[in-house]
Design a protein around this motif. Sequence first.
Motif, PDB file in Angstrom:
ATOM      1  N   ALA A 144       0.829  -1.206   0.000  1.00 29.92           N
ATOM      2  CA  ALA A 144       0.000   0.000   0.000  1.00 29.92           C
ATOM      3  C   ALA A 144       0.866   1.259   0.000  1.00 29.92           C
ATOM      4  CB  ALA A 144      -0.935   0.000   1.215  1.00 29.92           C
ATOM      5  N   LEU A 145       1.920   1.259   0.806  1.00 27.67           N
ATOM      6  CA  LEU A 145       2.837   2.398   0.824  1.00 27.67           C
ATOM      7  C   LEU A 145       3.590   2.513  -0.495  1.00 27.67           C
ATOM      8  CD1 LEU A 145       4.241   2.069   4.453  1.00 27.67           C
ATOM      9  CD2 LEU A 145       2.608   3.769   3.600  1.00 27.67           C
ATOM     10  N   LEU A 146       3.895   1.375  -1.111  1.00 28.22           N
ATOM     11  CA  LEU A 146       4.533   1.374  -2.425  1.00 28.22           C
ATOM     12  C   LEU A 146       3.645   2.074  -3.452  1.00 28.22           C
ATOM     13  CD1 LEU A 146       6.736   0.370  -4.412  1.00 28.22           C
ATOM     14  CD2 LEU A 146       5.483  -1.792  -4.543  1.00 28.22           C
ATOM     15  N   VAL A 147       2.350   1.812  -3.412  1.00 28.96           N
ATOM     16  CA  VAL A 147       1.422   2.461  -4.341  1.00 28.96           C
ATOM     17  C   VAL A 147       1.386   3.973  -4.107  1.00 28.96           C
ATOM     18  CG1 VAL A 147      -1.020   2.652  -4.996  1.00 28.96           C
ATOM     19  CG2 VAL A 147       0.031   0.394  -4.691  1.00 28.96           C
ATOM     20  N   VAL A 148       1.422   4.389  -2.845  1.00 32.01           N
ATOM     21  CA  VAL A 148       1.500   5.824  -2.544  1.00 32.01           C
ATOM     22  C   VAL A 148       2.762   6.412  -3.159  1.00 32.01           C
ATOM     23  CG1 VAL A 148       1.732   7.564  -0.722  1.00 32.01           C
ATOM     24  CG2 VAL A 148       0.167   5.630  -0.416  1.00 32.01           C
ATOM     25  N   GLY A 149       3.891   5.724  -2.991  1.00 32.44           N
ATOM     26  CA  GLY A 149       5.145   6.212  -3.542  1.00 32.44           C
ATOM     27  C   GLY A 149       5.128   6.313  -5.053  1.00 32.44           C
ATOM     28  N   ILE A 150       4.531   5.325  -5.710  1.00 27.20           N
ATOM     29  CA  ILE A 150       4.422   5.374  -7.169  1.00 27.20           C
ATOM     30  C   ILE A 150       3.589   6.579  -7.591  1.00 27.20           C
ATOM     31  CG2 ILE A 150       3.436   4.206  -9.187  1.00 27.20           C
ATOM     32  CD1 ILE A 150       4.204   1.547  -7.794  1.00 27.20           C
ATOM     33  N   GLY A 151       2.493   6.818  -6.883  1.00 29.36           N
ATOM     34  CA  GLY A 151       1.664   7.969  -7.215  1.00 29.36           C
ATOM     35  C   GLY A 151       2.409   9.275  -7.075  1.00 29.36           C
ATOM     36  N   LEU A 152       3.164   9.428  -5.985  1.00 31.31           N
ATOM     37  CA  LEU A 152       3.880  10.671  -5.741  1.00 31.31           C
ATOM     38  C   LEU A 152       5.029  10.860  -6.723  1.00 31.31           C
ATOM     39  CD1 LEU A 152       4.049  10.613  -1.831  1.00 31.31           C
ATOM     40  CD2 LEU A 152       2.503  11.952  -3.274  1.00 31.31           C
ATOM     41  N   SER A 153       5.730   9.782  -7.069  1.00 29.13           N
ATOM     42  CA  SER A 153       6.944   9.899  -7.871  1.00 29.13           C
ATOM     43  C   SER A 153       6.713   9.724  -9.369  1.00 29.13           C
ATOM     44  CB  SER A 153       7.967   8.848  -7.408  1.00 29.13           C
ATOM     45  OG  SER A 153       8.305   9.028  -6.052  1.00 29.13           O
ATOM     46  N   LEU A 154       5.794   8.849  -9.749  1.00 29.29           N
ATOM     47  CA  LEU A 154       5.644   8.479 -11.162  1.00 29.29           C
ATOM     48  C   LEU A 154       4.257   8.788 -11.719  1.00 29.29           C
ATOM     49  CD1 LEU A 154       7.384   4.969 -10.918  1.00 29.29           C
ATOM     50  CD2 LEU A 154       8.440   7.177 -11.433  1.00 29.29           C
ATOM     51  N   GLY A 155       3.369   9.310 -10.882  1.00 26.68           N
ATOM     52  CA  GLY A 155       1.989   9.495 -11.317  1.00 26.68           C
ATOM     53  C   GLY A 155       1.721  10.754 -12.110  1.00 26.68           C
ATOM     54  N   GLY A 156       2.645  11.690 -12.131  1.00 27.91           N
ATOM     55  CA  GLY A 156       2.397  12.973 -12.764  1.00 27.91           C
ATOM     56  C   GLY A 156       2.072  12.940 -14.240  1.00 27.91           C
ATOM     57  N   PRO A 157       2.774  12.140 -15.068  1.00 29.19           N
ATOM     58  CA  PRO A 157       2.507  12.184 -16.507  1.00 29.19           C
ATOM     59  C   PRO A 157       1.151  11.625 -16.927  1.00 29.19           C
ATOM     60  CG  PRO A 157       4.741  11.411 -16.072  1.00 29.19           C
ATOM     61  CD  PRO A 157       4.018  11.420 -14.749  1.00 29.19           C
ATOM     62  N   THR A 158       0.738  10.485 -16.344  1.00 28.32           N
ATOM     63  CA  THR A 158      -0.467   9.799 -16.841  1.00 28.32           C
ATOM     64  C   THR A 158      -1.530   9.550 -15.778  1.00 28.32           C
ATOM     65  OG1 THR A 158       0.476   7.600 -16.429  1.00 28.32           O
ATOM     66  CG2 THR A 158       0.878   8.575 -18.602  1.00 28.32           C
ATOM     67  N   GLY A 159      -1.225   9.811 -14.514  1.00 25.31           N
ATOM     68  CA  GLY A 159      -2.178   9.489 -13.465  1.00 25.31           C
ATOM     69  C   GLY A 159      -2.019   8.088 -12.917  1.00 25.31           C
ATOM     70  N   TYR A 160      -0.977   7.396 -13.327  1.00 23.76           N
ATOM     71  CA  TYR A 160      -0.564   6.067 -12.839  1.00 23.76           C
ATOM     72  C   TYR A 160      -1.706   5.067 -12.696  1.00 23.76           C
ATOM     73  CZ  TYR A 160      -1.622   7.188  -7.811  1.00 23.76           C
ATOM     74  OH  TYR A 160      -2.215   7.514  -6.612  1.00 23.76           O
ATOM     75  N   ALA A 161      -2.181   4.573 -13.859  1.00 28.81           N
ATOM     76  CA  ALA A 161      -3.169   3.485 -13.804  1.00 28.81           C
ATOM     77  C   ALA A 161      -2.554   2.259 -13.131  1.00 28.81           C
ATOM     78  CB  ALA A 161      -3.641   3.123 -15.204  1.00 28.81           C
ATOM     79  N   ILE A 162      -1.421   1.788 -13.642  1.00 29.59           N
ATOM     80  CA  ILE A 162      -0.670   0.608 -13.176  1.00 29.59           C
ATOM     81  C   ILE A 162      -1.571  -0.599 -12.904  1.00 29.59           C
ATOM     82  CG2 ILE A 162       1.291   1.942 -12.309  1.00 29.59           C
ATOM     83  CD1 ILE A 162       0.231   1.573  -9.459  1.00 29.59           C
ATOM     84  N   ASN A 163      -2.746  -0.605 -13.490  1.00 29.11           N
ATOM     85  CA  ASN A 163      -3.738  -1.644 -13.217  1.00 29.11           C
ATOM     86  C   ASN A 163      -4.816  -1.554 -14.292  1.00 29.11           C
ATOM     87  OD1 ASN A 163      -5.945  -3.144 -12.266  1.00 29.11           O
ATOM     88  ND2 ASN A 163      -5.608  -2.589 -10.140  1.00 29.11           N
ATOM     89  N   PRO A 164      -4.840  -2.513 -15.240  1.00 32.78           N
ATOM     90  CA  PRO A 164      -5.836  -2.434 -16.311  1.00 32.78           C
ATOM     91  C   PRO A 164      -7.278  -2.404 -15.824  1.00 32.78           C
ATOM     92  CG  PRO A 164      -4.123  -4.008 -16.866  1.00 32.78           C
ATOM     93  CD  PRO A 164      -3.894  -3.617 -15.428  1.00 32.78           C
ATOM     94  N   ALA A 165      -7.608  -3.202 -14.809  1.00 35.14           N
ATOM     95  CA  ALA A 165      -8.982  -3.229 -14.302  1.00 35.14           C
ATOM     96  C   ALA A 165      -9.348  -1.909 -13.646  1.00 35.14           C
ATOM     97  CB  ALA A 165      -9.156  -4.377 -13.305  1.00 35.14           C
ATOM     98  N   ARG A 166      -8.394  -1.307 -12.924  1.00 35.87           N
ATOM     99  CA  ARG A 166      -8.633  -0.048 -12.242  1.00 35.87           C
ATOM    100  C   ARG A 166      -9.038   1.050 -13.234  1.00 35.87           C
ATOM    101  NH1 ARG A 166      -8.700   4.584 -12.365  1.00 35.87           N
ATOM    102  NH2 ARG A 166      -7.499   6.243 -11.373  1.00 35.87           N
ATOM    103  N   ASP A 167      -8.511   0.993 -14.455  1.00 33.00           N
ATOM    104  CA  ASP A 167      -8.829   2.027 -15.445  1.00 33.00           C
ATOM    105  C   ASP A 167     -10.007   1.636 -16.328  1.00 33.00           C
ATOM    106  OD1 ASP A 167      -7.326   4.645 -16.689  1.00 33.00           O
ATOM    107  OD2 ASP A 167      -8.358   3.502 -18.238  1.00 33.00           O
ATOM    108  N   LEU A 168      -9.998   0.430 -16.853  1.00 32.56           N
ATOM    109  CA  LEU A 168     -11.005   0.029 -17.831  1.00 32.56           C
ATOM    110  C   LEU A 168     -12.381  -0.148 -17.199  1.00 32.56           C
ATOM    111  CD1 LEU A 168     -11.702  -0.742 -20.719  1.00 32.56           C
ATOM    112  CD2 LEU A 168     -10.970  -3.089 -20.206  1.00 32.56           C
ATOM    113  N   GLY A 169     -12.457  -0.784 -16.026  1.00 36.26           N
ATOM    114  CA  GLY A 169     -13.760  -0.981 -15.393  1.00 36.26           C
ATOM    115  C   GLY A 169     -14.472   0.328 -15.101  1.00 36.26           C
ATOM    116  N   PRO A 170     -13.824   1.280 -14.409  1.00 36.35           N
ATOM    117  CA  PRO A 170     -14.473   2.572 -14.178  1.00 36.35           C
ATOM    118  C   PRO A 170     -14.733   3.365 -15.458  1.00 36.35           C
ATOM    119  CG  PRO A 170     -12.790   2.191 -12.541  1.00 36.35           C
ATOM    120  CD  PRO A 170     -12.638   1.102 -13.567  1.00 36.35           C
ATOM    121  N   ARG A 171     -13.905   3.194 -16.482  1.00 35.65           N
ATOM    122  CA  ARG A 171     -14.153   3.893 -17.752  1.00 35.65           C
ATOM    123  C   ARG A 171     -15.447   3.383 -18.393  1.00 35.65           C
ATOM    124  NH1 ARG A 171     -10.368   6.861 -20.729  1.00 35.65           N
ATOM    125  NH2 ARG A 171      -8.686   5.901 -19.500  1.00 35.65           N
TER     126      ARG A 171
END
Length: 252
Positions: A184-211
Amino acid sequence: MTHGSIFVGELIGTAILILFGAGVCAAVTLNHSKARGAGWIVIAFGWGFGVLAGAYTAAPKSGAHLNPAVTLGLALTDITEWGDVPYYLLGQMAGAILGAVLTWLVYFAQFQANADEDKALPTLEIFSTAPEIRNPVANLITEVIATVGLVLPILFFGKNPGTGIGRIPGTTAYGSGIGILIVALLVVGIGLSLGGPTGYAINPARDLGPRITHALLPIPNKGTSDWGYAWIPVVGPLIGGALSALVYKAAF
């Protein structure tokens, strides 16, 4: 674990993940929300807490993958049986759709009020990701690298018993309770460090299902669901999951 247990665990866990994650995006984005304008750090922690709550809930039933990229990485490293993979994916997609619907219900009044504003707010980014600069190659690379930053540590956690994150069969995909907290903390870190360009989907279901949910729900002034971009947060994380497995197998 039975196939039914896998499906139910992934459905419930992913629904909780999306409820927390899309919920924090709605809280920060929509007018008439007490968290309006709270910012990116709040969003990153909201998604991290979503992983925490969803994984703890799903762990006894399914092992708590909650992400097709994680499932693919675990299957390619022979940790998850290929016969179980369809049940993981179905549960994750159904759970993501359910979580998005629940988020819409929680913020129903705010979504309705959005229709009455002089300038209606965009709603797609509450549900799914979108790039700040639309460049398909760069966006795809970002999602691949960010997903490697998630899946590769998860795979290595099981080989590092000194951290207390050793994989426990039938409990979680990536270890004991402390393992869930660290992911869970790793996901927070990814969001803070790598999420700026695309919003960090890093999970096909997380993006496609809500879309899909965004496209179907009667949300006032919802605008486009941006299907032209939708393949990137699906393909990128799957490539990242596969690359993580290749690195893992080469290392061990």
